[in-house]
Design an enzyme around this catalytic site. Sequence first.
Site, PDB file in Angstrom:
ATOM      1  N   SER A 209       0.852  -1.186   0.000  1.00  0.00           N
ATOM      2  CA  SER A 209       0.000   0.000   0.000  1.00  0.00           C
ATOM      3  C   SER A 209       0.888   1.236   0.000  1.00  0.00           C
ATOM      4  O   SER A 209       2.100   1.153   0.204  1.00  0.00           O
ATOM      5  CB  SER A 209      -0.915  -0.026   1.235  1.00  0.00           C
ATOM      6  OG  SER A 209      -1.767   1.100   1.272  1.00  0.00           O
ATOM      7  N   CYS A 210       0.266   2.404  -0.235  1.00  0.00           N
ATOM      8  CA  CYS A 210       1.019   3.669  -0.182  1.00  0.00           C
ATOM      9  C   CYS A 210      -0.008   4.783  -0.038  1.00  0.00           C
ATOM     10  O   CYS A 210      -0.956   4.649   0.735  1.00  0.00           O
ATOM     11  CB  CYS A 210       1.895   3.840  -1.427  1.00  0.00           C
ATOM     12  SG  CYS A 210       0.993   3.778  -2.997  1.00  0.00           S
ATOM     13  N   GLY A 211       0.147   5.879  -0.768  1.00  0.00           N
ATOM     14  CA  GLY A 211      -0.822   6.951  -0.713  1.00  0.00           C
ATOM     15  C   GLY A 211      -1.985   6.734  -1.665  1.00  0.00           C
ATOM     16  O   GLY A 211      -3.147   6.842  -1.295  1.00  0.00           O
TER      17      GLY A 211
END
Length: 277
Positions: free
Chosen positions: A239-241
Amino acid sequence: MEIQVPSSIVSVVWLQEHLEASNLIILNATIQKAVSNNDFDTISTQIPHARFFDLKHKFSDASGEFPNTFPSEKQFTTEAQKLGINKDSCLVIYDEKGIYSSARVWWMFKAFGHKNVAVLDGGFPAWKYAGFKVEPKKATENIVLGNFKACYNPKYMRFFDDIVEAVKSKSHVVIDARSESRFKGLEPEPRQGLRSGNIPDSINLPYTSLLANGCLKTSTELKAIFTDIVSADNAIIFSCGSGITACILALGAEISGYENISVYDGSWTEWGSLIKE
């Protein structure tokens, strides 16, 4: 002569040596960084023969509530064909930041069934640093329609309901590519109104820790980074932004020999918007 990429990452020297291959298509997948406060860098040159891959508009679901939403098979097929991409094309993806959005495009092509695709290590900065030829940017016009056909493999992407179940059942290890300060909520998210925080039980591995001078670290270094935090036997969701830099972790993990890996499309932008804590 037709070519195959030797791995999921290729050097600028390799690309230079194969620049005239008959099935090579070079894609410039540059986007503006979400965490940048500056206007998009205007670079007037490109790697010879490069075609612009419009990740934000043509290769994302524009009707999606969140940025960079994964497109449908039909949309991806149509837009890839417009770029002249064929079933037997050898694709090399680069961006103007080094390695940033290029990994997302590499992952998308893999998700849609195309295996002959790689990220250019170091991107356009590495190409220029090597002193290789560049040309003025030009519109991708008069391109013969390709015969590429997207065939979606669901193992590559995860969506909101998948993450809710993964958190509940603890079936996957969630690894977050954002900076430590964003992960811990010590600084605000770049998207206005988005709360800070992280997905429950997730682990932080900033994507920048996989890079050195804009290039990926060696396979030995990458493997050491991943084995220090997660076993290769684990099922992993990155995941990330907004689903971009999570793909850099996916690239590093694949090079390190990890196989059961996927990317959370909506990432923190979606989770932080829909789950109120």
